[in-house]
Design an enzyme around this catalytic site. Structure first.
Site: not given
Ligand code: DX5
Ligand code: ZN
Length: 216
Positions: A7, A32, A34, A36, A65, A67, A136, A144, A174, A176, A196-197
């Protein structure tokens, strides 16, 4: 073998192109994206223009994705030659069937996402139509966060439902996903995992992709 979708939410935007090139070359299966809106989730990320900056790079397909509230009104902005999936949230769309059909009519795989507290049965009526179900594993809005373990049970349940009914959608998780949670995530049987992180906060994102790929 599960696929990996890094991501870009956690990327260094001043070096977005080179970071995306690096993870693509290292074997990422999707990029990915994201999106938002500060309304459906309490954070604002970026929109289609940022994604389209990557169009000329050699990357795998985009896994978008959304959101955002009213995804049916905005998803067309994310339709490009490189868009593989567009996923919107069940919680954000009162006309799921229509939006799924419109995404598919645009030649794109249609996905529906459910938040950690949203039960699987809310997707019962669209199971025959979707190409992807995104589970999710954190509350959407931020990178994170810690994976919520009960969401892995949803993945297993979905696999059962898919087998029983002969559906052919993919299942994505998606939030963690990192070196610590990776073993249990793989064990759940999920098809696509987003990270992601774990990827972009690593010293060398490309090496992190390679590490994930080896374990997958
Ligand atoms: C959360 C986003 C995720 C997130 C994943 O709202 O949908 O894609 O960026 O980030 P990590 O892997 O850091 O949890
Ligand atoms: Zn996401």
């Amino acid at each position: 073998m599960a696929k990996i979708a890094p991501s870009i939410l956690s990327a260094d935007f001043s070096r977005l192109g080179s970071q995306v090139k690096a993870v693509s070359k290292a074997g990422a299966d999707y990029i990915h994206i994201d999106v938002m809106d500060g309304h459906f989730v309490p954070n604002i990320s970026f929109g289609a223009p940022v994604m389209k900056c990557l169009n000329d790079l050699d990357t795998p397909p985009y896994d978008v994705h959304l959101m955002i509230s009213e995804p049916g009104k905005y998803f067309e902005d994310f339709v490009t030659d490189k868009t593989g999936f567009i996923t919107f949230h069940q919680e954000a769309e009162t006309h799921m069937n229509s939006t799924i059909q419109r995404i598919k009519a645009a030649g794109i795989g249609a996905g529906v996402a459910i938040n950690p507290a949203t039960p699987i049965w809310t997707l019962d009526e669209v199971m025959e139509d979707v190409d992807l179900i995104l589970v999710m594993s954190v509350n959407p809005g931020f990178g994170g966060q810690k994976l919520i373990p009960s969401t892995l049970k949803k993945v297993r349940k979905l696999i059962e439902i898919r087998e029983k009914n002969g559906f052919d959608w993919q299942i994505e998780i998606d939030g963690g996903v990192n070196r610590d949670t990776l073993p249990s995530v793989i064990d759940s049987g999920v098809d696509i995992l987003v990270a992601g992180s774990a990827v972009f906060n690593a010293k060398y994102p490309a090496e992190e992709i390679q590490y994930f790929k080896e374990l997958l």
